[in-house]
Design an enzyme around this catalytic site. Structure first.
Site, PDB file in Angstrom:
ATOM      1  N   ASP A 221      57.993  31.701  42.806  1.00 35.67           N
ATOM      2  CA  ASP A 221      58.612  31.673  44.114  1.00 35.67           C
ATOM      3  C   ASP A 221      59.598  31.085  44.452  1.00 35.67           C
ATOM      4  OD1 ASP A 221      57.959  32.690  47.211  1.00 35.67           O
ATOM      5  OD2 ASP A 221      58.148  30.348  47.313  1.00 35.67           O
ATOM      6  N   GLU A 297      60.947  35.275  41.425  1.00 37.07           N
ATOM      7  CA  GLU A 297      61.516  35.905  42.786  1.00 37.07           C
ATOM      8  C   GLU A 297      62.863  35.134  43.255  1.00 37.07           C
ATOM      9  OE1 GLU A 297      60.459  35.772  47.788  1.00 37.07           O
ATOM     10  OE2 GLU A 297      60.576  34.098  46.370  1.00 37.07           O
TER      11      GLU A 297
END
EC number: 3.2.1.20
Length: 577
Positions: A221, A297
């Site tokens: 993330d 990401e």
């Protein structure tokens, strides 16, 4: 074939290698656990709910599923504020529940990928508590600074003008330590200090721990935020320049008010990704089994994304998420824009890696809401027939739409930091509503009377059970696409794509010696009659493999290739006969 397509075709061959490992050319499904399936009747999804539905995912044909964070958390940002990286969040279950889920996944043959959140921890994490107390081991685990004194007022101010993604200053004063700490997201999400080797080692230990528990990889993330610029010679952090965009970003409290040249995409970030890849590769060598996967990401520049794959010497992310369809394409985009972005990715990929396509996730409005419900099947056809990896957010296979959620019911911190007039545009809650399993109370998501977010009003007519039973539905089309995607021409075939006008995209997929498939997507509101033989050596007839619900054709129809009717908002997959 038209000359304009030749370059794209060649690059598809170069960039799309033959799939041999489990993850290559994979079909991945994102589960938002809090909204997927509640097994214990508290109105909140959990791990046993995921375990219960793994066979459903396998029956559709997914390779693996990545789970949004399941670690212990105060849930300020619903799992992205982790208070213990080594424990399961109690609302989601126990470690035994997790181990049971892993065992079930192995039994049915689906891979489990965890969401790894390395940039920050919860301020309730023991590490942060010890850092506040200046514990020698944890003192520099986070980004701390004295701030600066305003020469005019004599008052202490934050070290710089950096703003949080969730609005307002990214610096928060701590009374105990008498310093500011950095938080690029919520106040309760303190940024870890990756210039401290102890932090790097600890986060590697987190990866090793969960690999040891049997996961098949990680989705990492918020990677661009890992490093900030280092302190200058005066021990200060520089202010970021203003965007000076009075139209799109007039509010000085918004994240977009400054250019993030000191808080994102530092050169050290890519090296950290390469280190994590080395770690998972080493784990595979030492422990055997299937290779472990890294997804990343990063909402960053196209050039940066390509470096995430690797630099020719070191490998990086197996799947650096391609967000072009989220950030650059919308319901008003012309066919040529779609083709441009597809070609751009295919042309730029390093040799020997795979493309990937992400059309939805928990941070964006749902596909059916962004592109229009009428284009649901068309968009899924696009996703499943392009080369490389496909990533689907839970519910997109059903055509679920965003749910309107009032200001009073909003829980997303990004929206809660706004106001009743502007919250909805910022809110991620509408795309996080409970999964619609059937027509029973609360869509079969829970036995509780109340759910953590409201269930969509249309669940009685739009749900998984209803679509599984229907001879034609979004889900039946999706399942057919997943099956046909496993054919050699889709796994290893060439891509020849073009826009023939503002509305229509056509492309072919074929591996030498295998079937020729032609895909026609009509984004527009009027029907078009096409002679497909002008573009591909299709022969006089072709068979419809699958097509949108609103198409005049059905699966199995044999059509004249010279008189194919592309209905409005319809996608169709054809095979030469």
């Amino acid at each position: 074939m038209r000359p304009q397509s030749a370059a794209c075709l060649l690059l598809a061959i170069v960039g799309f290698v033959g799939a041999t490992e489990w993850w290559e050319s994979g079909n991945y499904y994102q589960i938002y656990p809090r909204s997927f399936r509640d097994s214990d009747g508290d109105g909140i999804g959990d791990l046993n709910g995921v375990t219960e539905k793994l066979q459903y995912l396998k029956d559709i044909g997914f390779t693996g599923t990545w789970l949004s964070p399941i670690f212990k958390s105060p849930m300020v940002d619903f799992g992205y504020d982790i208070s213990d990286f080594y424990q399961i969040h109690p609302e989601y279950g126990t470690m035994e529940d997790f181990e049971r889920m892993i065992a079930k996944a192995k039994e049915v043959g689906i891979k489990i990928i965890l969401d790894f959140v390395p940039n920050h921890s919860s301020t309730e994490n023991e590490w942060f508590t010890k850092s506040v107390d200046s514990d020698p081991v944890y003192k520099d685990f986070y980004i701390w600074h004295d701030g600066k004194i305003n020469n005019e007022t004599g008052e202490r101010e934050p070290p710089s003008n950096w703003n949080s993604e969730f609005r307002y200053s990214a610096w928060e004063w701590n009374e105990v330590r008498q310093q500011y700490y950095l938080h690029q997201f919520a106040i309760q999400q303190a940024d870890l200090n990756y210039r401290n080797p102890a932090v790097v080692n600890e986060m590697k230990n987190v990866i090793r721990f969960w690999l040891g528990k049997g996961v098949s990889g990680f989705r990492i993330d918020a990677v661009p935020y890992l490093f900030e610029v280092d302190l200058d010679r005066y021990n200060q952090y520089p202010d970021e320049p203003l965007t000076n965009d009075s139209v799109n970003c007039p509010d000085p409290d918004d994240h977009c008010y400054t250019q993030h040249i000191y808080t994102q995409d530092m050169p050290e970030t890519i090296d950290m990704v390469y280190q994590w890849r080395e770690l998972v590769d080493e784990f595979h060598v030492e422990n055997g089994g299937d290779k472990r996967l890294l997804m990343t990401e990063a909402y960053t520049s196209f050039e940066n994304i390509m470096t995430y794959y690797g630099n020719g010497v070191r490998n990086g992310s197996h799947i650096p998420f391609n967000f072009d369809f989220l950030t650059s394409i919308n319901n008003a985009s012309k066919a040529g824009e779609y083709v441009e972005h597809i070609k751009k990715w295919m042309d730029a990929m390093p040799e020997g890696v795979y493309a990937n396509w992400v059309l939805g996730n928990h941070d964006n409005k749902r596909v059916a809401s962004r592109f229009g419900v009428q284009r649901t099947d068309l968009i899924n056809i696009l996703l499943q027939t392009l080369p490389g990896h496909a990533v689907t957010y839970n519910g997109e296979e059903l055509g679920m739409t965003d749910v309107w959620i009032s200001w009073e019911d909003t829980v997303d911190p990004n929206a809660c930091n706004s106001d009743p007039d502007n919250y909805y545009a910022r809110s991620r809650d509408p795309a996080r509503s409970p999964y619609q399993w059937d027509a029973s109370s609360k869509a079969g998501f829970t036995s509780a009377d109340h759910t953590w977010l409201p269930v969509a009003d249309d669940y009685k007519t739009n749900n998984a059970l209803q679509q599984l039973r229907a001879p034609r539905s979004h889900l039946q089309i999706f399942k057919k696409l997943v099956r046909v995607r496993k054919e050699p021409s889709f796994r290893q075939g060439e891509l020849n794509i073009q826009a023939i006008d503002d509305d229509v995209i056509i492309y072919s997929r074929q591996k030498t010696g295998s079937d020729l498939y032609v895909i026609v997507l009509n984004l527009g509101s009027t029907s078009k009659t096409l002679d497909l033989t002008k573009y591909y050596e299709l022969g006089t007839q072709a068979e419809v493999i699958t097509t949108s619900l609103s198409s005049q054709y059905i699966d199995g129809d044999v059509i004249k290739s010279t008189e194919f009717v592309a209905n409005p908002y319809v996608g169709t997959v054809l095979v030469a006969v």
